[in-house]
Design a protein around this motif. Structure first.
Motif, mmCIF file in Angstrom:
data_model
loop_
_atom_site.group_PDB
_atom_site.id
_atom_site.type_symbol
_atom_site.label_atom_id
_atom_site.label_comp_id
_atom_site.label_asym_id
_atom_site.label_seq_id
_atom_site.Cartn_x
_atom_site.Cartn_y
_atom_site.Cartn_z
ATOM 1 N N ILE A 105 1.085 -1.324 0.123
ATOM 2 C CA ILE A 105 -0.062 0.040 0.171
ATOM 3 C C ILE A 105 0.803 1.505 0.328
ATOM 4 O O ILE A 105 1.429 1.636 1.169
ATOM 5 N N ASP A 106 1.126 1.294 -1.278
ATOM 6 C CA ASP A 106 1.539 3.481 -1.599
ATOM 7 C C ASP A 106 0.378 4.632 -1.744
ATOM 8 O O ASP A 106 -0.219 4.296 -1.424
ATOM 9 N N PHE A 107 1.107 5.231 -1.513
ATOM 10 C CA PHE A 107 0.089 6.490 -1.361
ATOM 11 C C PHE A 107 1.215 7.901 -3.302
ATOM 12 O O PHE A 107 2.609 7.832 -3.162
ATOM 13 N N SER A 108 0.148 8.057 -3.697
ATOM 14 C CA SER A 108 0.748 9.628 -4.586
ATOM 15 C C SER A 108 0.452 11.036 -3.334
ATOM 16 O O SER A 108 -0.850 10.636 -4.368
ATOM 17 N N GLY A 109 0.683 11.218 -3.043
ATOM 18 C CA GLY A 109 0.070 12.121 -2.099
ATOM 19 C C GLY A 109 -0.981 11.338 -1.452
ATOM 20 O O GLY A 109 -0.462 10.942 -0.768
ATOM 21 N N ASN A 110 -1.723 12.069 -1.041
ATOM 22 C CA ASN A 110 -3.082 11.321 -0.395
ATOM 23 C C ASN A 110 -3.640 10.550 -1.014
ATOM 24 O O ASN A 110 -4.440 9.423 -1.100
ATOM 25 N N THR A 111 -3.454 9.850 -2.096
ATOM 26 C CA THR A 111 -3.786 8.936 -3.695
ATOM 27 C C THR A 111 -3.699 7.777 -2.731
ATOM 28 O O THR A 111 -2.229 7.490 -2.900
#
Length: 672
Positions: free
Chosen positions: A45-51
């Motif tokens: 589970i990673d993020f791009s900003g808050n996505t």
């Protein structure tokens, strides 16, 4: 287990599934979906900003922004959540959580190439029960929650779940000296009413509201000081885990309201279930792109979004040789994007407005026939029509709009043999599909084509006595992978990479050594490489400050053929132990869980990697003799491992965010 839309034992479901109970999640200190990797190592589970950007077996979403969606959808009580910003859920009233690995299309509301995350919340009970929990941990992290359920009449029961969370975060601004720049608060309330007006008819009406003021995903600094701000004399650029040097505001306010109505009808020969949902969300963000005190580039944007879904399932009663499910699904989603930019000063001006609309229709069928004793054959298929539409306004001077239509048929076939009542083997072929999209931030009405996957899997499952063991091997032929590259001022280019080849093996083991002592382990080996990707985007640094443009990281084309698929470690595993014993007339339970991942990359061209790391969580819980109160002490990341959770490259900075350092705390739980 209802992974195939009908009640089955987990070992009878010919799909690779990791199912985790709420009790296990609490023992492993997994309190949000974003921490799921600790319990299911096949998932990142990673993020791009808050996505939220999950990856399962090397298949994951590498895109973010208006008009995009994940290829690993999240479902809450069977309801599809289209907005990846809203899927990092707190798990306060969770009954269980399961991760389905591999393409999912013939049984779920929206087709997906990578898998699905299913969250099941507790259902109202007629017997009155109350659960309350309060915890305090490092960084002034306070969590409070309560869940209650009761019957109002013989055929009406209601429940209520409420939670509140507050913390100072672990970030500090090394320019201003402020030590709580990551301060956050979140609260939510969710209620269900279960009404059974007559035998065989059940309606469940639910309403949920969440509010989050949490800048944590946007708390970035510059990777190795790589920011245009570093070229300005006297400018301080942070890159350490706890350090920030942002001069422009970072914030994220998210509000969600959701209403669902689940209607169940016993028709005698089959069960008819209707899922009706309406969601309204608003996301308001601010972000410092250069991650420095200078006013080089920053943005503010708002995203109002509305979604309506309707799904109908007709499911056979079971018990005979033939079991089946028929379904139909409709989705309407409207998402706006209002984007403001500041460049060279702290004055913001409107850069673009956009609106994406999607209508999606699907019908699906899936059936299993016992062709001879213990030999089962499953055949299923799904036909989808997706119609995205985009309209955008760039700096109030360029207006364009366009639409597209995508049609697809995705089949699956499975053969399962039941060796005995507790074990079985299976082989499957599944074709996965993710719809084409019209990403507004690319400022184009040319659609990005769908991605597809051909998935082959062999699996073995056993659950006998103290032993539970699942093992699966897989091979994926992954085509037209949708990827994004980010440039200045929030502009992204989304396109199709050529193809990827993925194969590997994953499994889970749990063994009760004694009634008081249980050992568990799970592991995933994934070999995921791009077969052909000749126009991947890398970033080349320009160290000449004389131009004064501060665009120091120029995009360049790189042949990424043969490179490792982003966010896909070759090996990830966890091991856990639970030991219980009597103490002071009560019961003491000790839990240890260790997760480790090998090296992986945040990008397709292997510029920005994360070396191998491990996380150790510990928890001790004493339950009083009445079993109505628990007292826990816990530690997360107790070895204080330093690791990165996201890397966001563009022309003004290579930004990064870190995972939380070691944290320790205590919790009280009361039951009635």
């Amino acid at each position: 287990m209802t992974a195939q839309k009908r009640s089955e034992r987990l070992q009878d479901v010919p799909i690779s599934i990791s199912a985790v109970t709420s009790d296990t999640l609490q023992k492993q200190s997994v309190m949000q979906v974003s921490q799921l990797s600790l319990a299911v190592p096949a998932v990142r589970i990673d993020f791009s900003g808050n996505t939220v950007q999950p990856t399962i077996r090397g298949v994951g979403s590498a895109i973010a922004g208006p008009g995009t969606n994940s290829n690993i959808p999240t479902y809450i009580d069977g309801y599809y959540i289209p907005n990846p910003v809203a899927t990092d859920l707190a798990l306060i009233n969770i009954a269980g959580l399961s991760v389905l690995k591999g393409p999912q299309g013939t049984l779920f509301g929206r087709n997906a190439t990578g898998g699905a995350i299913q969250v099941t919340t507790k259902a109202p009970q007629h017997d009155t029960n109350i659960l309350a929990r309060l915890s305090y941990a490092s960084f002034n992290h306070i969590t409070a929650g309560v869940y209650g359920s009761t019957g109002l009449t013989p055929n009406l029961a209601i429940d209520l779940a409420a939670s509140y969370e507050y913390g100072d975060g672990f970030k500090r601004n090394i320019v201003t000296g402020q030590r709580n720049v990551g301060q956050f608060s979140r609260w939510s309330v969710r209620s269900k009413a279960l009404w059974e007006p007559t035998d065989g008819v059940i309606f469940t009406l639910a309403y949920g509201h969440t509010y989050s003021d949490d800048p944590t995903p946007n708390m970035v600094n510059a990777r190795n000081g790589m920011s245009a701000g570093a070229l300005i004399p006297g400018n301080v650029v942070a890159s350490g885990r706890r350090d920030m040097s942002n001069g422009s505001p970072n914030y994220d306010y998210l509000t969600t309201d959701a209403v669902t109505l689940t209607s169940n009808f016993d028709l005698g020969f089959a069960d008819l279930t209707s899922y009706t949902a309406y969601r309204k969300e608003s996301d308001d963000q601010g972000f410092d792109y250069d991650a420095s005190p200078a006013f080089i580039q920053a943005a503010k944007w708002t995203i109002p979004e509305k979604t309506f879904t309707q799904e109908i399932n007709l499911t056979s009663k079971g018990g005979g040789r033939f079991n089946w499910v028929l379904g139909a699904f409709y989705l309407y989603n409207s998402s706006e994007y209002h984007y403001n930019i500041a460049a060279g000063s702290n004055d913001y001006s409107r850069l673009f407005d956009s609106r994406n609309k999607t209508n999606s229709y699907a019908v699906f069928a899936d059936g299993t026939y016992e062709v001879m004793d213990k030999l089962f054959v499953t055949v299923g298929g799904r036909y989808s029509i997706d119609k995205p539409h985009v309209a955008f306004n760039l700096m109030d001077t360029v207006i364009d709009e366009g639409g597209a239509t995508f049609k697809n048929f995705s089949p699956r076939a499975v053969v399962r043999y039941e060796i005995n009542r507790g074990s079985s083997v299976y082989g499957s072929f599944t074709k996965g599909y993710k719809s084409g999209i019209l990403p507004a931030a690319s400022f184009s009405t040319v659609a990005v084509e769908p991605e597809s996957i051909d998935a082959f899997e062999l699996g073995y499952k056993i659950s006998q006595g103290p032993l539970r063991f699942n093992l699966a091997g897989f091979y994926y032929d992954y085509k037209d992978v949708q990827v994004a590259s980010f440039f200045a001022q929030g502009v992204s280019v989304v396109r199709n990479a050529a193809s990827a080849e993925i194969y590997g093996v994953d499994g889970e083991l749990s063994y009760d050594v004694t009634p008081d002592f249980t050992l568990s382990a799970s592991a995933a080996y994934t070999h995921a490489d791009y077969k052909k990707f000749q126009n991947a985007i890398g970033y080349e640094q320009d160290l000449d400050p004389s131009s004064q443009t501060y665009s120091t990281f120029q995009p360049v084309n790189v042949d990424a053929s043969g490179f490792q698929v982003l966010r896909s470690p070759r090996l990830a595993f966890n091991v856990g132990a639970n030991y219980g014993f009597n103490l002071a007339n009560g019961r003491m339970a000790l839990n240890a869980n260790y997760y480790r991942t090998s090296k992986f990359y945040f990008d397709a061209v292997e510029q920005f990697g994360q070396k191998a790391y491990g996380l150790l969580n510990l928890r001790a819980t004493w339950t009083d003799p009445s079993e109505r109160m628990d007292v826990s002490i816990f530690g997360t990341n107790v070895t204080n491992t330093n690791y990165i959770t996201q890397t966001l490259p563009d022309t003004v900075a290579i930004r990064q965010a870190y995972g939380e350092p070691a944290a320790f705390g205590a919790a009280l739980t009361f039951r009635y």
